[in-house]
Design a protein around this motif. Structure first.
Motif, short mmCIF file in Angstrom:
data_model
loop_
_atom_site.label_atom_id
_atom_site.label_comp_id
_atom_site.label_asym_id
_atom_site.label_seq_id
_atom_site.Cartn_x
_atom_site.Cartn_y
_atom_site.Cartn_z
N GLN A 1 6.11 -15.40 30.72
CA GLN A 1 5.30 -16.47 30.75
C GLN A 1 5.51 -17.17 29.43
OE1 GLN A 1 1.14 -15.25 30.95
NE2 GLN A 1 0.36 -17.24 30.90
N LEU A 2 5.70 -16.95 28.42
CA LEU A 2 6.10 -17.89 27.14
C LEU A 2 7.50 -18.43 27.36
CD1 LEU A 2 4.60 -15.30 24.30
CD2 LEU A 2 3.58 -17.65 25.06
N LEU A 3 8.25 -17.63 27.74
CA LEU A 3 9.59 -18.54 27.86
C LEU A 3 9.56 -19.54 28.85
CD1 LEU A 3 12.45 -17.91 26.89
CD2 LEU A 3 12.77 -16.62 28.99
N SER A 4 8.85 -19.21 30.26
CA SER A 4 8.57 -20.41 31.10
C SER A 4 7.99 -21.40 30.95
CB SER A 4 8.07 -19.53 32.39
OG SER A 4 7.90 -20.83 33.42
N TRP B 1 9.58 -22.80 26.72
CA TRP B 1 10.97 -23.23 26.89
C TRP B 1 11.13 -23.65 28.13
CZ3 TRP B 1 9.17 -19.49 23.50
CH2 TRP B 1 9.70 -19.75 22.48
N GLU B 2 10.47 -23.34 29.30
CA GLU B 2 10.66 -23.76 30.64
C GLU B 2 11.97 -23.03 31.06
OE1 GLU B 2 9.63 -27.52 31.94
OE2 GLU B 2 8.03 -27.72 30.76
N TYR B 3 12.24 -22.08 30.71
CA TYR B 3 13.49 -21.13 31.27
C TYR B 3 12.81 -20.01 32.07
CZ TYR B 3 16.16 -22.88 27.25
OH TYR B 3 17.01 -23.90 26.37
N ASP B 4 13.78 -19.87 33.25
CA ASP B 4 13.66 -18.54 33.90
C ASP B 4 14.61 -17.49 34.01
OD1 ASP B 4 11.03 -19.79 34.66
OD2 ASP B 4 12.10 -21.11 36.02
N PHE B 5 15.21 -17.60 32.92
CA PHE B 5 16.69 -16.83 33.00
C PHE B 5 16.11 -15.40 32.37
CE2 PHE B 5 18.33 -21.03 32.12
CZ PHE B 5 18.43 -21.38 33.28
N VAL B 6 16.61 -14.49 33.27
CA VAL B 6 16.68 -13.05 32.80
C VAL B 6 17.28 -12.73 31.56
CG1 VAL B 6 16.76 -10.62 33.59
CG2 VAL B 6 15.86 -12.31 35.08
N GLY B 7 16.84 -11.95 30.61
CA GLY B 7 17.60 -11.58 29.42
C GLY B 7 17.43 -12.49 28.16
N THR C 1 14.69 -13.60 27.03
CA THR C 1 13.17 -13.24 26.22
C THR C 1 13.29 -12.60 24.84
OG1 THR C 1 13.09 -10.98 27.20
CG2 THR C 1 12.03 -12.52 28.45
N ARG C 2 14.51 -12.42 24.22
CA ARG C 2 14.64 -12.09 22.89
C ARG C 2 14.30 -13.44 22.09
NH1 ARG C 2 19.17 -12.23 19.28
NH2 ARG C 2 18.57 -10.95 17.30
N ILE C 3 14.67 -14.61 22.70
CA ILE C 3 14.20 -16.02 22.04
C ILE C 3 12.54 -15.66 21.67
CG2 ILE C 3 14.17 -18.55 22.47
CD1 ILE C 3 16.54 -18.16 24.22
N VAL C 4 11.82 -15.28 22.59
CA VAL C 4 10.34 -15.32 22.34
C VAL C 4 10.23 -14.27 21.05
CG1 VAL C 4 8.34 -14.83 23.31
CG2 VAL C 4 9.82 -15.84 24.81
N ASP C 5 10.86 -13.11 21.17
CA ASP C 5 10.34 -12.30 20.03
C ASP C 5 10.97 -12.88 18.66
OD1 ASP C 5 9.66 -10.42 21.79
OD2 ASP C 5 11.47 -9.66 22.09
N VAL C 6 12.03 -13.46 18.71
CA VAL C 6 12.41 -13.98 17.21
C VAL C 6 11.71 -15.29 16.98
CG1 VAL C 6 14.45 -15.61 16.35
CG2 VAL C 6 14.83 -13.52 17.68
N GLN C 7 11.00 -16.14 17.92
CA GLN C 7 10.16 -17.20 17.44
C GLN C 7 8.82 -16.59 17.03
OE1 GLN C 7 11.65 -19.57 16.39
NE2 GLN C 7 12.14 -20.96 18.22
N VAL C 8 8.31 -15.57 17.65
CA VAL C 8 7.00 -14.69 17.21
C VAL C 8 7.18 -14.35 15.99
CG1 VAL C 8 5.61 -13.09 17.51
CG2 VAL C 8 6.16 -14.67 19.46
N SER C 9 8.27 -13.71 15.68
CA SER C 9 8.52 -13.07 14.12
C SER C 9 8.60 -14.09 13.19
CB SER C 9 9.90 -12.27 14.40
OG SER C 9 10.17 -11.99 12.81
N HIS C 10 9.11 -15.29 13.54
CA HIS C 10 9.03 -16.43 12.63
C HIS C 10 7.62 -16.94 12.06
CE1 HIS C 10 13.32 -16.73 11.84
NE2 HIS C 10 13.80 -17.21 13.17
N LEU C 11 6.78 -17.11 13.53
CA LEU C 11 5.62 -17.49 13.11
C LEU C 11 4.75 -16.44 12.28
CD1 LEU C 11 4.16 -18.84 16.59
CD2 LEU C 11 4.43 -19.94 14.33
#
Length: 231
Positions: free
Chosen positions: A179-182, A185-191, A193-203
């Protein structure tokens, strides 16, 4: 209204391809062939979007993107690279790129990505209200792209800022990575989601005194994240 796109690419054949297809699609274009000239051009002129190659002479695309964002310029950036590497993709987004396209690409996909970025940017500009979002010691001004924690300014990338705004707007709700990725980032690509984890970690690094026991952004194991009001 005609929109102008800056092409930052050092391979003449690719410049010709991009320039021809952008102008065919109704865009105005300008071209520079290295990173240093890109910075100078952005400082002097206004563009609606930058098509930015990763591998450039004098200053690479990552440094160009990082420098532009450090100057609080939120011009949309579509990054191009010959590398199909997850690290490069994530790092480019961390530096503030809005999207990422791997070479070789089709002109149709390039135009579609550009139109999608511009559409999102325009919609967000139209929908941003002059309000203040507050949760605990976090205060965010979405209309000014400003965020504060305990009164001190937060140095956030564009995506970190947009992620924080979305989390606050959905305070108390459990949000899946997809949901966060969509939504952010407006992405729907499987795999991806690590981008979300990285950005949450930075926050968390910027908001939490103990990232292993976060006060604001809680991990919901097996699902995603939830922002809570500690008060």
């Amino acid at each position: 209204m005609e929109r102008t796109i800056l092409i930052v690419e050092d391979e003449p054949s690719i410049v010709t391809l991009i320039k021809y297809n952008l102008e065919k699609a109704g865009f105005l274009t300008d071209v520079v062939y290295n990173g240093e000239d890109a910075i100078k051009k952005v400082e002097k002129s206004t563009f609606d979007l930058i098509v930015l190659d990763l591998m450039l002479p004098k200053m690479d695309g990552m440094e160009v993107c990082k420098t532009i964002r450090k100057n609080n310029n939120y011009i949309p950036i579509l990054m191009l690279t010959a590398k199909d590497d997850e690290y490069d993709k994530i790092y480019g987004l961390e530096m503030g790129a809005d999207d990422y396209l791997t070479k070789p690409f089709s002109p149709k996909e390039l135009i579609a990505r550009i139109n999608a970025i511009l559409r999102r940017t325009e919609q967000r500009s139209e929908n941003v209200a002059p309000l203040v979002l507050e949760v605990g010691d976090i205060k965010v001004h979405p209309d000014r792209f400003e965020a504060f924690f305990k009164g001190d300014p937060l140095e956030l990338t564009r995506k970190e800022f947009e992620l924080l705004v979305y989390l606050i707007q959905h305070k108390g709700q459990i949000l899946s990575r997809e949901q966060l990725l969509s939504s952010v980032w407006e992405y729907d690509f499987v795999g991806d989601t690590r981008i979300v984890d990285v950005q949450v970690s930075h926050l968390r690094d910027k908001l939490e005194t103990d990232s292993k026991n976060p006060t604001y952004i809680k991990t919901v194991r097996g699902f995603g994240y939830k922002l809570e009001d500690p008060t």
